[in-house]
Design an enzyme around this catalytic site. Structure first.
Site, mmCIF file in Angstrom:
data_model
loop_
_atom_site.group_PDB
_atom_site.id
_atom_site.type_symbol
_atom_site.label_atom_id
_atom_site.label_comp_id
_atom_site.label_asym_id
_atom_site.label_seq_id
_atom_site.Cartn_x
_atom_site.Cartn_y
_atom_site.Cartn_z
ATOM 1 N N HIS A 9 -42.745 2.160 -47.416
ATOM 2 C CA HIS A 9 -42.361 1.703 -46.275
ATOM 3 C C HIS A 9 -42.093 2.685 -45.232
ATOM 4 O O HIS A 9 -41.560 3.594 -45.071
ATOM 5 C CB HIS A 9 -40.548 1.326 -46.432
ATOM 6 N N GLU A 13 -41.577 2.102 -42.017
ATOM 7 C CA GLU A 13 -40.523 1.866 -40.987
ATOM 8 C C GLU A 13 -39.192 2.838 -40.935
ATOM 9 O O GLU A 13 -38.459 3.115 -40.386
ATOM 10 C CB GLU A 13 -40.141 0.364 -41.055
ATOM 11 N N CYS A 18 -45.042 -3.547 -48.483
ATOM 12 C CA CYS A 18 -44.386 -3.736 -49.772
ATOM 13 C C CYS A 18 -44.808 -5.397 -50.112
ATOM 14 O O CYS A 18 -46.082 -5.689 -50.438
ATOM 15 C CB CYS A 18 -43.221 -3.854 -49.545
#
Ligand code: XMP
Length: 512
Positions: free
Chosen positions: A174, A176, A83
């Protein structure tokens, strides 16, 4: 210790920074979260094999954008920018690459399509995945030497870029977070294939690490921990009791608002987990008197908080300790974060008890599911993790419309235990997310023995839910209701039993 850490995460202010670390732990890798300004110094001491630049709140053009050192690019260490991290990688090579949005963020799920010539980062994934995006600005064009390796269909956003020669990778979404349906393959590809890290973390390490870090922070001091019987504080106490020995005092305050047998249960849990727990019950009357001064739910809650704070302070003082241990989790810190580096986040998070003690939060890197796994390791799961939730102010909340007295507390306590027993007998207890038994302080007419009496009513509320943000009523059968009515109306003061299956909203879970 830090010499072994292979992955450095630069915290650029994202609320997901801790989640990157958690995902790496899940994959079997240690990592360290470091403030960008301290990163070069840290790298000098630790020689990591890979660097991850987290997302961030600011845009690259903003005056308060995190200052990522450009020297990172000269170290020949693979970098993955997520990001903001990816935007910085583009911007630092070519200032014209970033598209500034004035209003509106791209927030939510996006479909990410990978380039046919699949990047090393996306090996093992199909042609596209659902991913989670949360950004304002975006990369509009790539700097020289970079390739676009993924895009999303909505608005043609560039979702991934790379310059393999310079060992630079970037993703706009993202990877994660769980909402990105890649099963952590992207982070694993970066860490294993691109950086060449070998797995260096197991669950046992976490316990060792928590113990060592706490010992180090405590130094020559001694610590107290308030154990509630909930999963976080009990597990923390179990982890640290053997490591700290007499330097740790674990105690529980009996507020007088607990369920039947609860204190005994927590004592048993503590004993089995090797915790030397002191139960302090001399303040029960103080709680009842102070909370009994009002029938307003919010005032009761604030009286409970105030008395709890005062009692906690008094107890803490009596131990003459230097430190207090808190079972605060990573999610608590993320939720109360106002952004920035992790160390900064911690200072924002405070329990409102000014005890003059230094606080240690040994679980602040961990998430609930990890703490549940620790609990399991200590044999605590049956007794701790799977119990139905119970509010801190306990039965005090469940006496509605009349002042709390010891006698009424006893009525709801008994009724709660009776209902739980009946539900267990019918194999329903574990299917219900929470059972609430509350006393309604409005008197109505009933017949007891040979005469008319005016007595209270009890409300039995059973609900099911995943997260308590919303709940659905858990409907009980006629047979079970009849059994409950018969059991609860035996009490001389109870003339009626109501059942409450109202969802939340409009109701709340608790009946207060
Ligand atoms: P509500 O009533 O807000 O409750 O739908 C959601 C969940 O939170 C529990 N609850 C509390 N837990 N301290 C706690 O530890 C509190 O003050 C408290 N108030 C509500 C409630 O029991 C339900 O599980």
């Amino acid at each position: 210790m830090e010499k072994d850490i292979q992955i450095l995460i630069l915290d650029l202010g994202s609320q997901y920074t801790q989640i990157i670390r958690r995902s790496l732990r899940y994959l079997g890798f240690h990592s360290a979260i470091v403030h960008p300004e301290k990163s070069l110094e840290w790298i000098g001491k630790n020689r990591p094999k890979g660097i991850i630049l987290s997302g961030g709140r600011a845009g690259v053009y903003d005056a308060d954008a995190p200052k990522v050192p450009k020297k990172l690019l000269d170290l020949n260490i693979p970098i993955l920018g997520i990001c903001f991290g990816m935007q910085w990688l583009a911007y630092v090579h070519d200032k014209n690459t970033i598209h500034r949005v004035k209003e509106g963020k791209s927030y939510g799920p996006v479909e990410v399509n990978f380039d046919k010539k699949k990047s090393k980062l996306f090996q093992g994934l199909g042609e596209k995945i659902q991913a989670w995006a949360s950004h304002g600005d975006s990369v509009r064009s790539v700097p020289e030497g970079f390739a676009v390796t993924a895009t999303s269909s909505l608005g043609n956003v560039i979702e991934a870029i790379e310059c393999e020669k310079k060992k630079l990778w970037g993703v706009e979404f993202h990877p994660e977070v769980q909402e990105t349906e890649d099963e952590n393959i992207i982070l694993n590809n970066f860490v294993s294939s691109i950086c060449g890290c070998g797995q260096d973390y197991s669950k046992g390490d976490a316990i060792k690490e928590i113990r060592e870090n706490t010992k180090r922070e405590l130094g020559d001091g001694t610590a107290i921990i308030g154990v509630s019987g909930g999963v976080d504080s009990t597990t923390l106490s179990a982890i640290l009791a053997p490591a700290l020995g007499s330097k740790l005092k674990s105690f529980m305050i009996d507020t007088g608002g607990m369920r039947k047998g609860e204190i005994e249960k927590v004592r048993e849990i503590a004993k089995n987990a090797g915790i030397n727990l002191e139960v302090i019950d001399k303040y029960k009357e103080k709680f009842i008197t102070e909370i009994g001064k009002t029938i307003d739910a919010e005032e009761k809650r604030s009286a409970f908080r105030r008395v709890y704070g005062e009692v906690f302070k008094e107890v803490a003082k009596s131990y003459k300790s230097t430190h207090m241990l808190q079972g605060t989790l990573a999610t608590d810190l993320i939720e109360s974060a106002s952004g920035g580096e992790s160390a900064l986040i911690k200072t924002h998070h405070n329990v409102d008890l000014d005890l003059g003690l230094k606080e240690i939060m040994p679980l602040s890197d961990y998430f609930k599911f990890e703490v549940r796994e620790f609990a399991h390791k200590f044999g605590l799961d049956e007794l701790v993790s799977k119990r139905q939730p119970f509010p801190g102010p306990g039965l005090y909340l469940r006496i509605v419309g009349v002042p709390v007295t010891e006698e009424l507390l006893e009525v709801v306590r008994e009724a709660d235990a009776e209902v739980a027993g009946i539900l267990k007998k019918h194999n329903l207890y574990d299917k219900i997310s929470q059972t609430i038994v509350a006393l309604l302080g409005v008197k109505s007419v009933g017949v007891k023995g040979d005469g008319r009496v005016y007595g209270y009513s009890l409300v039995v509320r059973t609900v099911e839910t995943n997260d308590f943000m919303t709940v659905k009523g858990f409907y009980l059968s006629k047979k079970v209701c009849e059994e409950i009515i018969s059991a609860l109306s035996r009490h001389s003061q109870i003339v009626r039993v109501f059942f409450d299956f109202t969802p939340k909203p409009p109701a709340t879970t608790e009946f207060e």
